[in-house]
Write a protein that holds these residues in place. Structure first.
Motif, short mmCIF file in Angstrom:
data_model
loop_
_atom_site.label_atom_id
_atom_site.label_comp_id
_atom_site.label_asym_id
_atom_site.label_seq_id
_atom_site.Cartn_x
_atom_site.Cartn_y
_atom_site.Cartn_z
N MET A 1 9.75 72.27 35.41
CA MET A 1 10.11 71.40 34.30
C MET A 1 11.62 71.23 34.20
N ALA A 2 12.03 70.13 33.58
CA ALA A 2 13.43 69.92 33.21
C ALA A 2 13.61 70.40 31.78
N VAL A 3 14.55 71.32 31.55
CA VAL A 3 14.71 71.97 30.24
C VAL A 3 16.18 71.97 29.85
N LEU B 1 20.56 63.90 33.83
CA LEU B 1 19.78 64.55 34.87
C LEU B 1 20.06 63.85 36.18
N LEU B 2 20.29 64.65 37.24
CA LEU B 2 20.46 64.12 38.60
C LEU B 2 19.19 64.42 39.37
N ARG B 3 18.52 63.40 39.86
CA ARG B 3 17.26 63.62 40.55
C ARG B 3 17.28 62.99 41.94
N TYR B 4 16.54 63.61 42.85
CA TYR B 4 16.39 63.10 44.21
C TYR B 4 15.50 61.87 44.16
N PRO B 5 15.96 60.69 44.62
CA PRO B 5 15.19 59.45 44.45
C PRO B 5 14.06 59.29 45.45
N GLU C 1 20.07 59.90 41.98
CA GLU C 1 19.89 58.99 40.85
C GLU C 1 20.27 59.68 39.54
N ILE C 2 21.07 59.00 38.73
CA ILE C 2 21.48 59.52 37.44
C ILE C 2 20.57 58.96 36.36
N SER D 1 11.29 55.92 32.78
CA SER D 1 10.49 55.06 33.64
C SER D 1 10.99 55.13 35.08
N PHE D 2 10.27 55.85 35.93
CA PHE D 2 10.53 55.87 37.37
C PHE D 2 9.27 56.32 38.06
N SER D 3 9.21 56.06 39.35
CA SER D 3 8.04 56.44 40.13
C SER D 3 8.49 56.80 41.53
N GLY D 4 8.06 57.97 42.02
CA GLY D 4 8.45 58.43 43.34
C GLY D 4 9.67 59.32 43.29
N GLY D 5 9.93 59.99 44.40
CA GLY D 5 11.04 60.94 44.45
C GLY D 5 10.70 62.20 43.69
N ASP D 6 11.74 62.94 43.27
CA ASP D 6 11.55 64.18 42.53
C ASP D 6 11.33 63.89 41.05
N TYR D 7 10.49 64.71 40.43
CA TYR D 7 10.24 64.62 39.00
C TYR D 7 10.81 65.84 38.29
N THR D 8 11.84 66.41 38.85
CA THR D 8 12.47 67.59 38.28
C THR D 8 13.97 67.50 38.43
N ALA D 9 14.71 68.12 37.50
CA ALA D 9 16.17 68.12 37.53
C ALA D 9 16.65 69.15 36.53
N TYR D 10 17.96 69.39 36.52
CA TYR D 10 18.59 70.29 35.56
C TYR D 10 19.38 69.46 34.56
#
Length: 474
Positions: free
Chosen positions: A431-433, A198-202, A210-211, A158-167
């Protein structure tokens, strides 16, 4: 000085962007003719995601039935409508189901009946956009009963905004189900992905990375109070290596920011850090490869980096931080998808105007070998991963920018490709894989998040951020 203190001082020497930028932000309209291979930074003056609805998934549940999930943000049930039709007029029946509210959106489950195996149906999802215009998003679905490999729908993040991709990276070990245990290092537990990070740009100026952590035991994304205090960036790389084949090291760093004052409008980070079973360290020397968006694969104790749409040069970083220039990819790279099988790296090269080629890299002899060309439709931004000693490649974007969901399997023993399944979820690019290692029980891969290139009735594509999460088992 801790590794994070070092990076704070290092990053302080570079200018900080003065605007809040989003990469492939939600609800941005893009012409279908836009080149899909390029990085596409999008600047929004309002960081609040507009009200919207998306068809997340269509998953078969029987010979004549399927489960449909619709995601809505700040919309009442009366503000959106989903219709399913077939070319011959024998339209399936949609039955409303349960709506589950999450902190950032709602998920509505519908049941679809009256389907026929092998038949293609069209879904039309209409909704009010930003309380002004009505949008209609279109998706085609062919009813198939894929028994192997098998998809399992998992919990949304559950999040909205920022990046929707990570490693994603495994943090099994001391990271237990308690979200408040700190989990300052990954421990020495099993590397199987029972918990992945996953570390994503918020997407917020001045915010930390954001962790997000997924806990398979509870099928949830438990609240986690920590954050990565380094300079926020897009596509921060994460991966695990095993020093001397035993001690697990977790590497993270690199990535980029959009920066109007930089010559290319991108500022690429060269810094990385490593977390050991005990303690951590900045990685020296800094990454010495070509600037650009990176693709990489790993073997037991080394990571190998190539540059998307760049030169063929390749560089590796060992678990002991040693960097080595390796044999270059034998052709110019387009967008690249990668996977590893038994310490052999594989690169799928999606270069416009030529066959989609597969190359295998053997680190013991520093040599590339061309393998069977990918037989599916030409694309860019396809995703690659390994599972049960097989390679997988698919999804991505067609030359006209429309999204694909087909997934193909590569067998290194026979050097053959075969189509195996369609991705039932929403995203089709970036995608995050995560691939569980050989011998994990069960053998599985996680696939999710990313972005959907979504066709709408006006004939253009819109890019939508995705939060669904799936498990694939052989």
């Amino acid at each position: 000085m801790s590794c994070f203190d070092f990076f704070n001082r290092l990053n302080a020497t570079f200018p900080r962007p003065q605007t809040a930028l989003y990469f492939l932000a939600t609800l941005v309209f893009m012409a279908a003719c836009q080149t899909p291979d390029s990085l596409i930074p999008i600047q929004l003056t309002d960081p609040v995601t507009a009200s919207q609805a998306s068809l997340v998934s269509v998953q078969p549940t029987g010979n004549t039935s399927a489960e449909v999930i619709v995601k809505s943000i700040r919309l009442e049930p009366s503000d959106w409508q989903l219709l399913a039709t077939s070319a011959d007029g024998n339209n399936p029946v949609l039955t409303s189901g349960e709506t589950k509210p999450l902190s950032d959106f709602k998920l509505t489950t519908l049941q679809l009946s009256g389907l026929a195996v092998g038949k293609t149906y069209q879904f039309r999802l209409s909704f009010r956009f930003a309380e002004q215009d009505t949008l209609t998003a279109i998706r085609l679905y062919t009813h198939r009963l894929d028994t192997s490999p098998r998809w399992t729908r998992l919990a949304h993040a559950s999040f909205s905004g920022g990046d929707y991709t990570a490693y994603p990276v495994a943090v099994d070990g001391i990271c237990g189900p308690n979200p408040f245990n700190g989990c300052g290092n990954p421990g020495t537990g099993a590397y199987v992905g029972n918990i992945v990070q996953l570390l994503r740009y918020p997407g917020t100026l001045g915010a930390h990375m954001e962790i997000k952590r997924y806990d398979r035991a509870s099928d949830s994304w438990p609240f986690y109070a920590g954050s990565d205090i380094r300079e926020p960036r897009h596509r921060m790389v994460q991966y695990n290596l095993f020093f001397n084949g035993v001690d697990r090291y977790q590497f993270s760093g690199l990535g980029y920011l959009t920066e109007e004052r930089a010559p290319s409008k991108y500022y690429y980070y060269r810094s990385m850090s490593a977390i050991f079973p005990v303690g951590g360290s900045p990685v020296f020397p800094l990454y010495g490869g070509e600037e650009g968006e990176l693709a990489f694969f790993t073997t037991t104790d080394e990571a190998y980096f190539l540059t998307q749409n760049g030169s063929p040069a390749m560089r590796s970083i060992h678990a002991d931080f040693t960097q080595t220039v390796r044999a270059p990819l034998p052709e110019s790279p387009g967008t690249l998808a990668t996977f590893s099988i038994r310490n052999i790296g594989y690169v799928v090269n999606q270069y416009p105007g030529q066959p989609t080629r597969l190359w295998a890299y053997d680190p013991t002899v520093d040599r590339w070998t061309q393998k069977a060309d990918f037989p599916g439709a030409a694309r860019s931004r396809g995703v690659g991963f390994s599972l049960a000693q097989r390679g997988y490649f698919g999804l991505g974007l067609m030359p006209d920018g429309k999204g694909l969901r087909d997934l193909w399997q590569y067998d290194p023993l026979t050097d053959r490709w075969q189509y195996v399944t369609n991705y039932p979820g929403q995203g089709n690019q970036l995608m995050a894989v995560f691939s569980a290692p050989e011998g994990a029980k069960p053998e599985r891969a996680y696939l999710g998040w990313g972005y959907e290139a979504q066709a709408i009735s006006t004939g253009v594509n819109r890019i939508v951020g995705c939060t669904d999460w799936w498990e694939l088992t052989p």
